[in-house]
Design a protein around this motif. Structure first.
Motif, mmCIF file in Angstrom:
data_model
loop_
_atom_site.group_PDB
_atom_site.id
_atom_site.type_symbol
_atom_site.label_atom_id
_atom_site.label_comp_id
_atom_site.label_asym_id
_atom_site.label_seq_id
_atom_site.Cartn_x
_atom_site.Cartn_y
_atom_site.Cartn_z
ATOM 1 N N SER A 75 0.823 -1.220 0.000
ATOM 2 C CA SER A 75 0.000 0.000 0.000
ATOM 3 C C SER A 75 0.853 1.264 0.000
ATOM 4 O O SER A 75 0.317 2.379 0.010
ATOM 5 C CB SER A 75 -0.922 0.008 1.227
ATOM 6 O OG SER A 75 -1.812 -1.088 1.184
ATOM 7 N N GLU A 130 -8.128 3.904 -6.516
ATOM 8 C CA GLU A 130 -7.297 3.561 -5.362
ATOM 9 C C GLU A 130 -5.963 4.314 -5.374
ATOM 10 O O GLU A 130 -5.463 4.724 -4.321
ATOM 11 C CB GLU A 130 -7.046 2.054 -5.338
ATOM 12 C CG GLU A 130 -8.284 1.212 -5.090
ATOM 13 C CD GLU A 130 -8.805 1.354 -3.674
ATOM 14 O OE1 GLU A 130 -8.011 1.674 -2.774
ATOM 15 O OE2 GLU A 130 -10.018 1.143 -3.462
ATOM 16 N N VAL A 305 -4.247 -3.405 -4.913
ATOM 17 C CA VAL A 305 -5.598 -3.120 -5.397
ATOM 18 C C VAL A 305 -6.310 -4.418 -5.765
ATOM 19 O O VAL A 305 -7.481 -4.634 -5.429
ATOM 20 C CB VAL A 305 -5.570 -2.159 -6.599
ATOM 21 C CG1 VAL A 305 -6.968 -1.975 -7.174
ATOM 22 C CG2 VAL A 305 -4.981 -0.806 -6.206
#
Length: 341
Positions: A75, A130, A305
């Motif tokens: 992330s 995202e 994602v």
């Protein structure tokens, strides 16, 4: 009457989607077609030397295991590639604009803009949401990329990534990086319902087969012809820049069969009621998101994602776009559990 005019006349009973698909194929160009205004400068932002050894073992990999070559998810948004995309404010994605239910414009849509839609388009939007965030209408720019230009578009910096039914293979891993798989399919034969062709077997003797240039379908046919696994009299000389062009050649009677991913072939059969899938899939392949080879941070971010998308989003998109052609049970189409490098 010209062949094109005869074909146009034959489309009257198809409905808008079928006519749209053939029109797109007949007018396809070899160049990248911008679907939204997007400057090419800085589109691909992978830094040089970031991960030169990322796919160092690609020469030793086998296609059956090529999907295991991707990097673990993350992330982290502090990497050079992801940071540059966020600063720019939008993601540039290479897609198809004439693959029914995958990436296409529906002329029957109630929307005035007839925006791109389909399974691949849903995934591209999710990635942009995202990574970039903000307004979904502004955080992504699409560029139509012919089948044979997918890798050059990434390498030349014209797109950040390609989300376009692109099979992960060892050969391609030498040129681009891939995410973990997001879809499972296999090569299959498409031919007229009235044809004597039964599948990928001896019934292809003396038949003209169409594939897309640079596709895994052509590579498989070429290898099987060399090894004797494909009947020697089969003619595989017809190749086209865009896969949908093969359907047009089939409709014009210029070829006898098409070999392509079964997932794509099923959508094409839905466009034309006179053609059908013949036989079972004869390979197992996995679609992945393709990116610049040294964009390690972007690959990891996309894989994060996908980790979330497989649990929330994938099924809804499948039900909306692909269930009508591939069946309500998505088990055979679901990607395998990721096995990262």
């Amino acid at each position: 009457m010209s062949a094109a005019r005869r074909l146009k006349a034959s489309l009257k009973g198809w409905g808008g989607v079928g006519a749209m698909g053939v029109a797109c194929a007949l007018t396809a160009t070899f160049a990248l077609l911008p679907l939204r205004d997007a400057p090419l400068d800085g589109a691909a932002t992978g830094g040089q030397g970031m991960s030169r050894g990322m796919y160092a073992n690609a020469d030793d990999c086998e296609d059956a295991d090529a999907w295991k070559q991707s990097l673990g998810p993350s992330s982290d948004e502090g990497g050079k590639t992801v940071a540059a995309i966020k600063k720019r404010g939008y993601l540039v994605v290479g897609v198809d604009q004439n693959s029914y239910r995958w990436g296409y414009r529906d002329p029957n849509s109630e929307s005035d803009s007839a925006d791109l839609e389909g399974f691949d388009i849903d995934l591209a939007h999710r990635i942009a949401d995202e990574i970039v965030g903000g307004d979904p209408k502004d955080n992504i720019r699409f560029k139509a990329v012919p089948t044979n230009q997918r890798i050059p578009a990434i390498q030349n910096g014209q797109v950040d990534m390609v989300v376009r039914t692109m099979t992960i293979s060892c050969k391609r891993l030498k040129d681009v990086a891939f995410s973990a798989p997001y879809f499972t399919t296999g090569q299959q034969v498409l031919a007229p319902k009235s044809s004597t062709i039964d599948g990928y077997d001896g019934s292809l003797a003396k038949k003209r087969i169409c594939t897309a240039t640079g596709s895994t379908a052509w590579e498989r046919l070429d290898a099987d012809k060399e090894s004797g696994d494909l009947v020697s009299s089969a003619d595989i000389s017809t190749t086209v820049p865009n896969q949908l062009d093969c359907l047009v050649r089939l409709q014009l009677g210029e070829v006898d069969a098409v070999v392509t991913d079964g997932a794509l072939a099923a959508s094409q059969a839905a466009q034309d009621p006179t053609v059908a899938l013949k036989g079972k899939p004869f390979t197992t392949e996995y679609y992945g998101v393709a990116m610049k080879k040294d964009a390690e941070d972007l690959v990891r971010r996309v894989n994060q994602v996908l980790e979330d998308y497989r649990d929330s989003g994938w099924q809804q998109s499948y039900d909306k776009w692909l269930a009508p052609t591939l069946g309500k049970d998505p088990a055979k189409s679901r990607p395998p559990t990721p096995d990262y490098r």
